[in-house]
Write an enzyme that holds these catalytic residues in place. Sequence first.
Site, short mmCIF file in Angstrom:
data_model
loop_
_atom_site.label_atom_id
_atom_site.label_comp_id
_atom_site.label_asym_id
_atom_site.label_seq_id
_atom_site.Cartn_x
_atom_site.Cartn_y
_atom_site.Cartn_z
N CYS A 1 0.81 -1.21 0.00
CA CYS A 1 0.22 0.05 -0.15
C CYS A 1 0.85 1.14 0.13
CB CYS A 1 -0.82 -0.20 1.30
SG CYS A 1 -2.11 -1.48 1.30
C1 BEZ Z 1 0.42 -4.66 1.86
O1 BEZ Z 1 0.09 -3.54 1.37
O2 BEZ Z 1 1.74 -5.25 1.58
C2 BEZ Z 1 -0.60 -5.44 2.48
C3 BEZ Z 1 -1.77 -5.07 2.99
C4 BEZ Z 1 -2.64 -5.87 3.64
C5 BEZ Z 1 -2.46 -7.28 3.46
C6 BEZ Z 1 -1.33 -7.70 3.10
C7 BEZ Z 1 -0.42 -7.02 2.34
#
Ligand code: BEZ
Length: 210
Positions: free
Chosen positions: A45
């Site tokens: 994210c």
């Molecule tokens: C990420 O942005 O890396 C992520 C967010 C939520 C669950 C798994 C990965």
Amino acid sequence: MALQLGDDAPNFTADTTEGTITLYDYLGDSWGILFSHPRDFTPVCTTELGAVAKLKDEFDKRNTKVLAVSVDPVDSHSEWSQDIKDVTGSSPNYPIIGDPDRKVADLYGMIHPNANDTLTVRSVFVIGPDKKIKLTLTYPASTGRNFDEVLRVLDSLQLTAKHQVATPSDWRPGQDVIITTAVSDEDAAQRFPGYTTVKPYLRTTPQPTG
Ligand code: BEZ
């Protein structure tokens, strides 16, 4: 039922990092992109929100307003912005909705319980100036999106909204386009002089301008 292409984009009022926003007022006559991410302070994210910030000028050129959302509160989004800047060089320059009560997430079907019953998946909704849904994309938490592809799709959506053309696989602006099958050969000769017939159902022409 899940939102489908051509449906009205549900309107809502929500708190964001740039104050309270009502979707339809925020969009005005512009195109819109509403995209969700699963959670603040997570790796994929962080890269995505920075990538979108870097493309702000490109969205502006396309008269498109961007709005992000996750189930975290606005305070958390604001705190996370510095990390996004540290990591990507750009901090979010568009509003991020705080949606801890999942109002927006539920309206847009952004929680897919069999993937994760509490976090939003990576949804993208492109909303037209008529407030209809023009495109939906859904990616899992483990796969970051390619926002150049979102720009490419926007270019196609905006072109095909104006002209009776479609865009082929992997099309890029400036490349030839396809005359839709709704246009007769006679009309095609008027509107797209010198067009090429590859197959009777596949006629191409330089990208129309204007
Ligand atoms: C990420 O942005 O890396 C992520 C967010 C939520 C669950 C798994 C990965």
